[in-house]
Every structure is written in structure tokens, then in C-alpha cells.
Write an enzyme that holds these catalytic residues in place. Structure first.
Site, PDB file in Angstrom:
ATOM      1  N   GLY A 139       0.858  -1.201   0.000  1.00  0.00           N
ATOM      2  CA  GLY A 139       0.000   0.000   0.000  1.00  0.00           C
ATOM      3  C   GLY A 139       0.883   1.235   0.000  1.00  0.00           C
ATOM      4  N   LEU A 155       1.754   3.485  -1.996  1.00  0.00           N
ATOM      5  CA  LEU A 155       1.362   4.779  -2.587  1.00  0.00           C
ATOM      6  C   LEU A 155       0.136   5.372  -1.914  1.00  0.00           C
ATOM      7  CD1 LEU A 155       2.028   4.285  -6.410  1.00  0.00           C
ATOM      8  CD2 LEU A 155       3.402   5.497  -4.724  1.00  0.00           C
ATOM      9  N   GLY A 156      -0.327   4.724  -0.878  1.00  0.00           N
ATOM     10  CA  GLY A 156      -1.490   5.234  -0.146  1.00  0.00           C
ATOM     11  C   GLY A 156      -1.065   6.321   0.833  1.00  0.00           C
ATOM     12  N   GLY A 176      -1.696  -2.646   9.681  1.00  0.00           N
ATOM     13  CA  GLY A 176      -2.414  -1.449  10.110  1.00  0.00           C
ATOM     14  C   GLY A 176      -3.783  -1.359   9.466  1.00  0.00           C
ATOM     15  N   THR A 177      -3.965  -2.081   8.359  1.00  0.00           N
ATOM     16  CA  THR A 177      -5.241  -2.049   7.643  1.00  0.00           C
ATOM     17  C   THR A 177      -6.351  -2.532   8.557  1.00  0.00           C
ATOM     18  OG1 THR A 177      -3.990  -2.625   5.672  1.00  0.00           O
ATOM     19  CG2 THR A 177      -6.389  -2.824   5.529  1.00  0.00           C
ATOM     20  N   HIS A 198     -13.728  10.490  11.224  1.00  0.00           N
ATOM     21  CA  HIS A 198     -12.612  10.283  10.293  1.00  0.00           C
ATOM     22  C   HIS A 198     -12.829  11.084   9.010  1.00  0.00           C
ATOM     23  CE1 HIS A 198     -11.652   6.849  12.883  1.00  0.00           C
ATOM     24  NE2 HIS A 198     -10.453   6.870  12.339  1.00  0.00           N
ATOM     25  N   HIS A 199     -11.748  11.184   8.222  1.00  0.00           N
ATOM     26  CA  HIS A 199     -11.793  11.818   6.892  1.00  0.00           C
ATOM     27  C   HIS A 199     -12.785  11.075   5.983  1.00  0.00           C
ATOM     28  CE1 HIS A 199      -9.421   8.488   5.178  1.00  0.00           C
ATOM     29  NE2 HIS A 199      -8.847   8.474   6.373  1.00  0.00           N
ATOM     30  N   LYS A 250     -12.291   7.366   4.188  1.00  0.00           N
ATOM     31  CA  LYS A 250     -12.201   6.092   4.916  1.00  0.00           C
ATOM     32  C   LYS A 250     -13.267   5.125   4.395  1.00  0.00           C
ATOM     33  CE  LYS A 250     -12.086   4.105   9.553  1.00  0.00           C
ATOM     34  NZ  LYS A 250     -11.002   3.181   9.257  1.00  0.00           N
TER      35      LYS A 250
HETATM   36  N1  LIG Z   1      -3.973   1.130  12.314  1.00  0.00           N
HETATM   37  C1  LIG Z   1      -3.901   2.458  12.218  1.00  0.00           C
HETATM   38  O1  LIG Z   1      -3.398   3.151  13.115  1.00  0.00           O
HETATM   39  C2  LIG Z   1      -4.430   3.108  10.967  1.00  0.00           C
HETATM   40  C3  LIG Z   1      -4.270   4.492  10.765  1.00  0.00           C
HETATM   41  C4  LIG Z   1      -4.727   5.038   9.568  1.00  0.00           C
HETATM   42  C5  LIG Z   1      -5.316   4.234   8.598  1.00  0.00           C
HETATM   43  N2  LIG Z   1      -5.468   2.896   8.846  1.00  0.00           N
HETATM   44  C6  LIG Z   1      -6.025   1.968   7.855  1.00  0.00           C
HETATM   45  O2  LIG Z   1      -5.014   1.750   6.871  1.00  0.00           O
HETATM   46  C7  LIG Z   1      -5.618   1.412   5.628  1.00  0.00           C
HETATM   47  C8  LIG Z   1      -5.038   2.295   4.518  1.00  0.00           C
HETATM   48  O3  LIG Z   1      -5.415   3.641   4.732  1.00  0.00           O
HETATM   49  P1  LIG Z   1      -4.972   4.796   3.724  1.00  0.00           P
HETATM   50  O4  LIG Z   1      -5.678   6.027   4.181  1.00  0.00           O
HETATM   51  O5  LIG Z   1      -3.500   4.826   3.571  1.00  0.00           O
HETATM   52  O6  LIG Z   1      -5.655   4.265   2.354  1.00  0.00           O
HETATM   53  P2  LIG Z   1      -5.299   4.635   0.851  1.00  0.00           P
HETATM   54  O7  LIG Z   1      -6.501   4.291   0.047  1.00  0.00           O
HETATM   55  O8  LIG Z   1      -4.744   6.029   0.762  1.00  0.00           O
HETATM   56  O9  LIG Z   1      -4.109   3.628   0.471  1.00  0.00           O
HETATM   57  C9  LIG Z   1      -4.263   2.265   0.223  1.00  0.00           C
HETATM   58  C10 LIG Z   1      -3.223   1.875  -0.823  1.00  0.00           C
HETATM   59  O10 LIG Z   1      -3.203   0.449  -0.931  1.00  0.00           O
HETATM   60  C11 LIG Z   1      -2.992   0.143  -2.297  1.00  0.00           C
HETATM   61  N3  LIG Z   1      -3.378  -1.255  -2.526  1.00  0.00           N
HETATM   62  C12 LIG Z   1      -4.591  -1.754  -2.875  1.00  0.00           C
HETATM   63  N4  LIG Z   1      -4.509  -3.097  -3.023  1.00  0.00           N
HETATM   64  C13 LIG Z   1      -3.229  -3.447  -2.762  1.00  0.00           C
HETATM   65  C14 LIG Z   1      -2.529  -4.689  -2.760  1.00  0.00           C
HETATM   66  N5  LIG Z   1      -3.144  -5.847  -3.030  1.00  0.00           N
HETATM   67  N6  LIG Z   1      -1.202  -4.680  -2.465  1.00  0.00           N
HETATM   68  C15 LIG Z   1      -0.562  -3.517  -2.175  1.00  0.00           C
HETATM   69  N7  LIG Z   1      -1.174  -2.326  -2.175  1.00  0.00           N
HETATM   70  C16 LIG Z   1      -2.494  -2.280  -2.452  1.00  0.00           C
HETATM   71  C17 LIG Z   1      -3.820   1.182  -3.042  1.00  0.00           C
HETATM   72  O11 LIG Z   1      -3.433   1.280  -4.410  1.00  0.00           O
HETATM   73  C18 LIG Z   1      -3.517   2.422  -2.228  1.00  0.00           C
HETATM   74  O12 LIG Z   1      -2.388   3.118  -2.735  1.00  0.00           O
HETATM   75  C19 LIG Z   1      -7.123   1.555   5.858  1.00  0.00           C
HETATM   76  O13 LIG Z   1      -7.660   0.280   6.163  1.00  0.00           O
HETATM   77  C20 LIG Z   1      -7.214   2.453   7.073  1.00  0.00           C
HETATM   78  O14 LIG Z   1      -8.408   2.255   7.806  1.00  0.00           O
HETATM   79  C21 LIG Z   1      -5.037   2.329  10.020  1.00  0.00           C
END
Ligand SMILES: NC(=O)c1ccc[n+]([C@@H]2O[C@H](COP(=O)([O-])OP(=O)(O)OC[C@H]3O[C@@H](n4cnc5c(N)ncnc54)[C@H](O)[C@@H]3O)[C@@H](O)[C@H]2O)c1
Length: 265
Positions: free
Chosen positions: A9, A11-12, A98-99, A154-155, A158
Site C-alpha cells: 500500500g 502509494l497510499g 495497520g489495515t 474520520h476523513h 475512509k
Molecule cells: N492502524 C492504524 O493506526 C491506521 C491508521 C490510519 C489508517 N489505517 C487503515 O489503513 C488502511 C489504509 O489507509 P490509507 O488512508 O493509507 O488508504 P489509501 O486508500 O490512501 O491507500 C491504500 C493503498 O493500498 C494500495 N493497494 C490496494 N490493493 C493493494 C494490494 N493488493 N497490495 C498492495 N497495495 C495495495 C492502493 O493502491 C492504495 O495506494 C485503511 O484500512 C485504514 O483504515 C489504520
């Protein structure tokens, strides 16, 4: 000893922050970045450093074989994370997840797979140290003030509701309080959802708005008094000390690890 860390992930919103953090940690090496949107993207474009530059991978197995990481940090989405973690564990790579949005049976399966492969998987609903303290304080308060509701904010990007943190908080409140306060039998719900979702008798309200990052209030009501415990993540950097803590400690564990508190105590 240096820890080789792969980020899925990458680029997220979170993945980018993790990649930069890992690159700046003296005891860690950024060993692989995976994102299906990563075609033609270089590490330096994300982290700003051209040292040991490499191209992002769009597929996890290829990245593992190329970069030989020891720990994977996953911030993807509820659909991708289970497959990613299975792949990593089968390659004996420790997983820091973290997901949010993994189902309970998926978490159990990952724990079993980690044990079978002699590694561990950490499922961390919230990496903000202040948020972990909020949950612990809420559990303590629930012993004395059993009436509680959770509002998480949250934003608007989400994907899942309610947040993993809100569900965990509700479970901790339910486990800590001696008795569940009786609901009004004659309550009239004029609009579906008005009282929010319910986890073990604790109501959870999810707010999604532009401009927010991650926030939560736990509100307790008692006879003639109220108590509010609130935590705010103003910026995604708030999660990074927790990510670093988990990556550094995970190799000392086997099987399933739940919550950052395991590494804090
Ligand atoms: N645990 C924590 O403290 C915490 C904090 C913030 C966000 N989160 C969670 O983290 C996750 C990601 O949040 P975000 O805001 O960065 O989301 P985001 O949508 O910005 O990023 C997700 C990224 O994952 C990529 N992706 C999709 N499928 C994939 C795969 N099979 N392999 C690799 N990469 C893949 C997407 O292309 C994207 O770039 C969410 O589930 C969110 O709820 C958890």
C-alpha cells in the site's frame, strides 16, 4: 541489527508516510514497496531520497523474492490485506498490519498461519499511542460508569465504518463493566440509525467529513455527571512512533499479536 522492511500500500496515504519513516530510521532498511498503482514509480519519488533507489513492485510475491524483507507493514484495504498477509507469512515474513476491516475468522487464520511458519502477525487497529491510552482509560472508566457511547470521526475517504478502534473500544468497555445498562423498552427510533451501531450494547456513531484525520470521543454518563475521553490524530505522523515500535519488537513474538499495547507493556 538492521531490519529489512517491505511496505504494502506504499502509494497510499499511510503507506507513503511509513516508507519515509522507515527510510529515516537508523535501524531499518526500506526493502521493497508494493502497490498496484506503482507501475513506473521509483522509491525516491515517494521518500525523496535517491540512495539505494529501486522501482516499486505491483505484485507482492515478486517484491519478496527480489528484496528479501524480514517484516512487512501493510496499509492497504480490507479486501487486499488478507491475501497480502497470507503470502508474507507463507514466506516466513513477520507482518505488521495497520489495515482495518479484517474479519475475526481471518485474523484467527492468520494467527495460525504465523504459528505454523514460526513467525508472528500483529493486527494493530490504531498505532497512535494516545489512542491506545484512550482505550485503556475508557476501560477503567467503564468499571465505575457503565453508561458509555463512542463517537468516532474520520476523513471522508475512509472505506470502513465503524473504525477498528471504535469497535475495540466498545469491546473493552463491554468487558470491563460489571453490568450492561438496561435500554429503554419504549424507545422510539424515528429515523433508522439514529442511535448508531451497537457492539455488545455500546452504541457507536461514525462521522465522515473532509478535513478530519482520525478522532474519537468516549462519553460516559453517570448520576448528575459526565466524563469525556477524547483522542485526536491531527496528522498521519501520529501513527509513526507506533509503527516503528511494532516493527522493532515483532520479531520477539510468535503467532497472533493484537493491539499496540502488547509492545508498550
Ligand atoms: N492502524 C492504524 O493506526 C491506521 C491508521 C490510519 C489508517 N489505517 C487503515 O489503513 C488502511 C489504509 O489507509 P490509507 O488512508 O493509507 O488508504 P489509501 O486508500 O490512501 O491507500 C491504500 C493503498 O493500498 C494500495 N493497494 C490496494 N490493493 C493493494 C494490494 N493488493 N497490495 C498492495 N497495495 C495495495 C492502493 O493502491 C492504495 O495506494 C485503511 O484500512 C485504514 O483504515 C489504520
Amino acid at each position: 541489527m538492521t531490519i529489512r522492511v517491505l511496505v504494502t500500500g506504499a502509494l497510499g496515504k499511510m503507506g507513503r508516510e511509513v516508507a519515509k519513516t522507515v527510510e529515516n530510521e537508523p535501524d531499518m532498511v526500506l526493502a521493497g514497496m508494493v502497490d498496484p498503482r506503482g507501475e513506473g514509480v521509483k522509491k525516491s519519488e515517494v521518500t525523496g531520497s535517491e540512495e539505494n533507489d529501486f522501482a516499486l513492485d505491483t505484485e507482492l510475491t515478486a517484491a519478496i523474492e527480489k528484496h528479501q524483507p524480514q517484516v512487512m507493514v501493510d496499509f492497504t484495504n480490507p479486501k487486499a490485506v488478507f491475501q497480502n498477509a497470507q503470502t508474507a507469512l507463507q514466506h516466513k515474513i513477520y507482518c505488521v498490519i495497520g489495515t482495518t476491516g479484517l474479519a475475526e475468522d481471518e485474523i484467527a487464520q492468520l494467527g495460525k498461519l504465523a504459528e505454523e511458519n514460526g513467525v508472528s502477525v500483529a493486527v494493530i487497529p490504531n498505532f497512535a499511542i494516545g489512542a491506545v491510552l484512550m482505550m485503556q482509560f475508557a476501560a477503567r472508566a467503564a468499571r465505575f460508569m457503565p453508561q458509555a457511547e463512542v463517537i468516532e470521526l474520520h476523513h471522508d475517504q475512509k472505506m470502513d465504518s465503524p473504525s477498528g478502534t471504535a469497535v475495540t473500544t466498545a469491546k473493552m468497555i463491554a468487558a470491563a463493566r460489571k453490568a450492561q445498562p438496561a435500554a429503554r423498552a419504549d424507545e422510539i427510533i424515528k429515523l433508522a440509525g439514529a442511535r448508531g451501531a451497537e457492539q455488545e450494547g455500546v452504541h457507536i456513531h461514525s462521522v465522515r467529513l473532509q478535513g478530519l484525520v482520525a478522532h474519537q470521543e468516549v462519553i460516559f454518563g453517570g448520576l448528575g455527571q459526565g466524563l469525556t475521553i477524547r483522542h485526536d490524530s491531527y496528522d498521519r505522523v501520529s501513527f509513526m512512533p507506533g509503527v516503528v515500535m511494532a516493527v522493532k519488537a515483532i520479531q520477539q513474538h510468535r503467532g497472533l499479536v493484537r493491539g499496540l499495547e502488547t509492545f508498550m507493556d
